[in-house]
Design a protein around this motif. Structure first.
Motif, PDB file in Angstrom:
ATOM      1  N   ASP A 176     -13.496   2.491 -17.952  1.00 59.26           N
ATOM      2  CA  ASP A 176     -12.523   2.217 -19.003  1.00 59.26           C
ATOM      3  C   ASP A 176     -11.134   1.900 -18.476  1.00 59.26           C
ATOM      4  O   ASP A 176     -10.153   1.911 -19.227  1.00 59.26           O
ATOM      5  CB  ASP A 176     -12.437   3.393 -19.993  1.00 59.26           C
ATOM      6  N   ARG A 177     -11.029   1.601 -17.204  1.00 58.12           N
ATOM      7  CA  ARG A 177      -9.740   1.189 -16.633  1.00 58.12           C
ATOM      8  C   ARG A 177      -9.412  -0.224 -17.117  1.00 58.12           C
ATOM      9  O   ARG A 177     -10.260  -1.129 -17.074  1.00 58.12           O
ATOM     10  CB  ARG A 177      -9.817   1.213 -15.108  1.00 58.12           C
ATOM     11  N   ILE A 178      -8.181  -0.443 -17.571  1.00 57.49           N
ATOM     12  CA  ILE A 178      -7.768  -1.787 -17.982  1.00 57.49           C
ATOM     13  C   ILE A 178      -7.505  -2.625 -16.740  1.00 57.49           C
ATOM     14  O   ILE A 178      -6.717  -2.245 -15.876  1.00 57.49           O
ATOM     15  CB  ILE A 178      -6.510  -1.747 -18.871  1.00 57.49           C
ATOM     16  N   LEU A 179      -8.177  -3.767 -16.655  1.00 54.66           N
ATOM     17  CA  LEU A 179      -8.020  -4.666 -15.516  1.00 54.66           C
ATOM     18  C   LEU A 179      -7.312  -5.964 -15.898  1.00 54.66           C
ATOM     19  O   LEU A 179      -6.829  -6.678 -15.031  1.00 54.66           O
ATOM     20  CB  LEU A 179      -9.387  -5.004 -14.915  1.00 54.66           C
ATOM     21  N   GLY A 180      -7.281  -6.270 -17.191  1.00 59.87           N
ATOM     22  CA  GLY A 180      -6.625  -7.485 -17.628  1.00 59.87           C
ATOM     23  C   GLY A 180      -6.200  -7.370 -19.082  1.00 59.87           C
ATOM     24  O   GLY A 180      -6.885  -6.735 -19.894  1.00 59.87           O
ATOM     25  N   ARG A 228       0.817  -1.219   0.000  1.00 57.91           N
ATOM     26  CA  ARG A 228       0.000   0.000   0.000  1.00 57.91           C
ATOM     27  C   ARG A 228       0.850   1.267   0.000  1.00 57.91           C
ATOM     28  O   ARG A 228       0.534   2.240  -0.668  1.00 57.91           O
ATOM     29  CB  ARG A 228      -0.907  -0.015   1.244  1.00 57.91           C
ATOM     30  N   GLU A 229       1.936   1.252   0.749  1.00 62.75           N
ATOM     31  CA  GLU A 229       2.677   2.488   1.001  1.00 62.75           C
ATOM     32  C   GLU A 229       4.010   2.578   0.265  1.00 62.75           C
ATOM     33  O   GLU A 229       4.834   3.426   0.594  1.00 62.75           O
ATOM     34  CB  GLU A 229       2.936   2.629   2.510  1.00 62.75           C
ATOM     35  N   ASN A 230       4.236   1.713  -0.727  1.00 63.19           N
ATOM     36  CA  ASN A 230       5.535   1.765  -1.395  1.00 63.19           C
ATOM     37  C   ASN A 230       5.642   2.964  -2.333  1.00 63.19           C
ATOM     38  O   ASN A 230       4.682   3.691  -2.550  1.00 63.19           O
ATOM     39  CB  ASN A 230       5.811   0.448  -2.142  1.00 63.19           C
ATOM     40  N   LEU A 231       6.830   3.139  -2.901  1.00 60.08           N
ATOM     41  CA  LEU A 231       7.095   4.312  -3.729  1.00 60.08           C
ATOM     42  C   LEU A 231       6.458   4.220  -5.110  1.00 60.08           C
ATOM     43  O   LEU A 231       6.196   5.229  -5.740  1.00 60.08           O
ATOM     44  CB  LEU A 231       8.616   4.472  -3.897  1.00 60.08           C
ATOM     45  N   GLN A 232       6.226   2.973  -5.580  1.00 52.46           N
ATOM     46  CA  GLN A 232       5.666   2.807  -6.903  1.00 52.46           C
ATOM     47  C   GLN A 232       4.165   3.049  -6.887  1.00 52.46           C
ATOM     48  O   GLN A 232       3.524   3.056  -5.836  1.00 52.46           O
ATOM     49  CB  GLN A 232       5.952   1.392  -7.417  1.00 52.46           C
ATOM     50  N   ALA A 233       3.595   3.222  -8.089  1.00 48.79           N
ATOM     51  CA  ALA A 233       2.163   3.483  -8.195  1.00 48.79           C
ATOM     52  C   ALA A 233       1.364   2.328  -7.605  1.00 48.79           C
ATOM     53  O   ALA A 233       1.679   1.164  -7.823  1.00 48.79           O
ATOM     54  CB  ALA A 233       1.784   3.675  -9.660  1.00 48.79           C
ATOM     55  N   THR A 234       0.332   2.663  -6.835  1.00 47.83           N
ATOM     56  CA  THR A 234      -0.525   1.651  -6.231  1.00 47.83           C
ATOM     57  C   THR A 234      -1.330   0.950  -7.319  1.00 47.83           C
ATOM     58  O   THR A 234      -1.908   1.591  -8.168  1.00 47.83           O
ATOM     59  CB  THR A 234      -1.497   2.308  -5.230  1.00 47.83           C
ATOM     60  N   ASN A 235      -1.352  -0.384  -7.272  1.00 51.46           N
ATOM     61  CA  ASN A 235      -2.103  -1.083  -8.304  1.00 51.46           C
ATOM     62  C   ASN A 235      -3.572  -1.203  -7.900  1.00 51.46           C
ATOM     63  O   ASN A 235      -3.973  -0.865  -6.786  1.00 51.46           O
ATOM     64  CB  ASN A 235      -1.477  -2.452  -8.611  1.00 51.46           C
ATOM     65  N   TYR A 236      -4.360  -1.720  -8.826  1.00 49.87           N
ATOM     66  CA  TYR A 236      -5.809  -1.747  -8.654  1.00 49.87           C
ATOM     67  C   TYR A 236      -6.224  -2.605  -7.458  1.00 49.87           C
ATOM     68  O   TYR A 236      -7.116  -2.236  -6.706  1.00 49.87           O
ATOM     69  CB  TYR A 236      -6.453  -2.287  -9.928  1.00 49.87           C
ATOM     70  N   SER A 237      -5.575  -3.745  -7.268  1.00 55.01           N
ATOM     71  CA  SER A 237      -6.019  -4.674  -6.230  1.00 55.01           C
ATOM     72  C   SER A 237      -5.882  -4.072  -4.835  1.00 55.01           C
ATOM     73  O   SER A 237      -6.788  -4.172  -4.013  1.00 55.01           O
ATOM     74  CB  SER A 237      -5.247  -5.989  -6.327  1.00 55.01           C
ATOM     75  N   ILE A 238      -4.747  -3.425  -4.562  1.00 52.14           N
ATOM     76  CA  ILE A 238      -4.555  -2.863  -3.225  1.00 52.14           C
ATOM     77  C   ILE A 238      -5.488  -1.674  -3.013  1.00 52.14           C
ATOM     78  O   ILE A 238      -6.037  -1.468  -1.928  1.00 52.14           O
ATOM     79  CB  ILE A 238      -3.074  -2.466  -2.989  1.00 52.14           C
ATOM     80  N   GLY A 239      -5.716  -0.896  -4.077  1.00 51.76           N
ATOM     81  CA  GLY A 239      -6.649   0.225  -3.960  1.00 51.76           C
ATOM     82  C   GLY A 239      -8.059  -0.251  -3.687  1.00 51.76           C
ATOM     83  O   GLY A 239      -8.785   0.326  -2.866  1.00 51.76           O
ATOM     84  N   LEU A 240      -8.466  -1.334  -4.371  1.00 42.93           N
ATOM     85  CA  LEU A 240      -9.813  -1.873  -4.174  1.00 42.93           C
ATOM     86  C   LEU A 240      -9.962  -2.479  -2.785  1.00 42.93           C
ATOM     87  O   LEU A 240     -11.022  -2.369  -2.156  1.00 42.93           O
ATOM     88  CB  LEU A 240     -10.107  -2.920  -5.254  1.00 42.93           C
ATOM     89  N   LEU A 241      -8.910  -3.116  -2.293  1.00 36.75           N
ATOM     90  CA  LEU A 241      -8.945  -3.665  -0.933  1.00 36.75           C
ATOM     91  C   LEU A 241      -9.244  -2.565   0.079  1.00 36.75           C
ATOM     92  O   LEU A 241     -10.152  -2.689   0.914  1.00 36.75           O
ATOM     93  CB  LEU A 241      -7.604  -4.333  -0.604  1.00 36.75           C
ATOM     94  N   PHE A 242      -8.488  -1.473   0.017  1.00 34.11           N
ATOM     95  CA  PHE A 242      -8.674  -0.400   0.997  1.00 34.11           C
ATOM     96  C   PHE A 242      -9.999   0.325   0.784  1.00 34.11           C
ATOM     97  O   PHE A 242     -10.584   0.855   1.736  1.00 34.11           O
ATOM     98  CB  PHE A 242      -7.489   0.565   0.955  1.00 34.11           C
ATOM     99  N   LYS A 243     -10.482   0.323  -0.444  1.00 28.79           N
ATOM    100  CA  LYS A 243     -11.795   0.911  -0.712  1.00 28.79           C
ATOM    101  C   LYS A 243     -12.882   0.136   0.020  1.00 28.79           C
ATOM    102  O   LYS A 243     -13.784   0.708   0.633  1.00 28.79           O
ATOM    103  CB  LYS A 243     -12.046   0.908  -2.219  1.00 28.79           C
ATOM    104  N   TRP A 244     -12.779  -1.208  -0.032  1.00 28.68           N
ATOM    105  CA  TRP A 244     -13.751  -2.051   0.678  1.00 28.68           C
ATOM    106  C   TRP A 244     -13.611  -1.891   2.195  1.00 28.68           C
ATOM    107  O   TRP A 244     -14.611  -1.845   2.920  1.00 28.68           O
ATOM    108  CB  TRP A 244     -13.567  -3.515   0.285  1.00 28.68           C
ATOM    109  N   LEU A 245     -12.379  -1.821   2.686  1.00 29.39           N
ATOM    110  CA  LEU A 245     -12.192  -1.651   4.127  1.00 29.39           C
ATOM    111  C   LEU A 245     -12.835  -0.361   4.617  1.00 29.39           C
ATOM    112  O   LEU A 245     -13.436  -0.317   5.695  1.00 29.39           O
ATOM    113  CB  LEU A 245     -10.698  -1.666   4.464  1.00 29.39           C
ATOM    114  N   ASP A 246     -12.725   0.689   3.816  1.00 26.82           N
ATOM    115  CA  ASP A 246     -13.342   1.965   4.179  1.00 26.82           C
ATOM    116  C   ASP A 246     -14.865   1.905   4.050  1.00 26.82           C
ATOM    117  O   ASP A 246     -15.586   2.418   4.908  1.00 26.82           O
ATOM    118  CB  ASP A 246     -12.780   3.091   3.314  1.00 26.82           C
TER     119      ASP A 246
END
Length: 506
Positions: free
Chosen positions: A204-208, A17-35
């Motif tokens: 229109d986000r590419i997921l796969g 979640r907190e690394n320097l690289q861009a956050t990918n979709y899966s980790i963003g979606l995880l935290f979205k659900w937690l919130d």
């Protein structure tokens, strides 16, 4: 009284979640659900110790600034004798000591859920009876999707072919390819007139993304060690799927297998850099589905990729159904299994009838390659590897024309003994077409005869064969339809494949 649920996040989740690289979709979606679900996000003291060892000073500053968003656990649960006994024969490294303590926090009831990308921890959780409380990112998202359908924002996640030249190569989805492949954008440009399989979200986000290439016996494999022998192969050229909780990875794997079958190929292979966490996870998934490490691919810059290979047309009786798929044992039993119309298309979206209107819904079983069927029919002579021809019962008269065979599945597991209702529901979780209310009704009314049949979706019949066909071929006596688990002879099954114009690896 309402209580805020507590989720403990493993170190690998926080780093993700907190690394320097861009956050990918899966980790963003995880935290979205937690919130969305108002979970309290906890970090363990042992995780904090690990995070503070970061060598990168910039990364350490980021951790120091962002860790305030998590609740620090201020005490450590004591490990009971029962807990220690259950893990007595597991490794005792420093990493295991930390992993076991995080599991102990769940075991002792101090937290409600633990999320980790560590497969070994999830295996230990099974020993501890915590499979309903310890999840991977994808597993937790999948549970949230199924438990909270009203909160799902995406209407449909369809996989379609797109011309590569029409896809924006600068999309952040492709960022993970650039460090490993210096010529990625040049390769992308060369493939501009070819097609790839793409899955997009509503916005229109590419997921796969999946690109496949057929290679014949003349292909040059001089950069692969040990060298390939001359064969017709399917190369998985570019493959990436974000974790969405809808098991899109399985759907893409099915697309790979379908292409290999339709192109009459001997092998499938993929090359990848295993040192990257997401590719290591992909490697583990592919190996579950029968890929094995063949060797390495050498690059001019000195880097080496792992080469994974899947053999087709051979069945290894020492391995399970999933490892062998799409290869099917020739001596397997064959049977017909009816399914009601209201359950048919949600479970088999690829087998939708021409006169049906597809209901848009995002649930895991639609995309899963492994699915669940629940039965309380008296038949018990069912075994892994058996072949099921699913038969959709008709809605209009005459039924002999509206009832059709549509789909082939391969039995993976049969579970007929359950500790309690929760155990039954757990076996159905995320892969069953039935609602929680329906499953609970089955338990209340049929608990002593229930069977959960886990099967792999193999193929939709190219041409649908009707009940009238079954009558005319003497497979089912008119005017009735087939009963659950109606047996087919090998000759009858071969005839169904031939007349439905359907190919399988047998």
């Amino acid at each position: 009284m309402y209580r805020t649920l507590k989720v403990l996040l493993d170190t690998n989740i926080i780093i993700h979640r907190e690394n320097l690289q861009a956050t990918n979709y899966s980790i963003g979606l995880l935290f979205k659900w937690l919130d969305k679900l108002h979970y309290e996000k906890l970090v363990h003291p042992y995780s904090l110790q690990e995070l503070r060892k970061a060598n990168n000073s910039t990364q350490q500053e980021i951790y120091n600034a962002r860790l305030a968003a998590y609740t620090e656990m201020k005490s450590i649960a004591p490990q009971s004798r029962a807990f220690l006994d259950l893990l007595a024969d597991t490794p005792k490294t420093d990493n295991d000591r930390i992993d076991n303590q995080l599991l102990c926090e769940v075991y002792s009831g101090r937290v409600d859920i633990l999320i980790t990308e560590d497969r070994k921890m999830r295996n230990k959780a099974e020993r501890l009876g915590l499979t309903d409380k310890v999840f991977s990112i994808n597993g937790f998202i999948s549970k949230c999707n199924d438990d909270n359908p009203a909160l799902i924002e995406y209407k449909a996640l369809a996989v379609k072919t797109e011309t590569i030249g029409n896809i924006d190569v600068s999309d952040t989805f492709f960022d993970s390819f650039r460090p490993d492949y210096e010529d990625f954008e040049a390769w992308f440009a060369k493939k501009c007139n070819e097609d790839a399989y793409v899955c997009r979200s509503d916005d229109d986000r590419i997921l796969g993304f999946l690109y496949l290439k057929t290679e014949d016996e003349t292909e040059n494999y001089s950069d692969i060690t040990p060298p390939f022998t001359a064969k017709r192969r399917l190369k998985v050229g570019t493959f990436k799927v974000e974790s969405t909780g809808f098991r899109l990875g399985e759907r893409f794997i099915k697309i790979i297998f379908d292409n290999a079958i339709e192109r009459h190929l001997d092998e499938i292979y993929v090359t990848l850099y295993e040192e990257r966490p997401e590719l290591k996870k992909l490697c583990e998934t592919l190996m579950l589905w029968g890929f094995y490490r063949h060797g390495i691919k050498n690059h001019k810059n000195g880097r080496k990729e792992t080469v994974l290979v899947k053999k087709l047309g051979l069945y290894d009786v020492t391995k399970d159904v999933i490892y062998n798929f799409p290869n099917i044992a020739k001596n397997s039993a064959k049977m017909i299994l009816p399914i009601f119309p209201q359950y048919h298309t949600p479970l088999f979206p690829d087998s939708i009838l021409n006169n049906e209107v597809e209901l848009i819904a995002n649930v895991s079983h639609r995309y899963a390659l492994q699915k669940v069927y629940v039965s309380w029919a008296p038949e018990h002579n069912i075994h892994p590897g058996d072949v099921i021809v699913f038969y959709r019962t008709g809605e209009t008269q005459p039924k002999k024309y509206s009832s059709v065979m549509t789909t082939i599945g391969i039995v993976d597991r049969i579970i007929s003994s359950f500790k309690n209702e929760e155990d039954f529901l757990r076996h159905c979780q995320n892969r069953s077409v039935f609602s929680q209310e329906e499953l609970k009704s089955f338990w209340n009314n049929h608990r002593y005869n229930l069977k959960v049949i886990k099967f792999v979706y193999a193929k939709s019949l190219t041409k649908r064969l009707t009940l009238d066909y079954l009558h005319k071929q003497g497979i089912v006596a008119p005017p009735s339809g087939p009963r659950p688990f109606t047996r087919l002879t090998n000759d009858q099954f071969d005839m169904i494949l031939r007349d439905s114009q359907t190919e399988l690896y047998m």
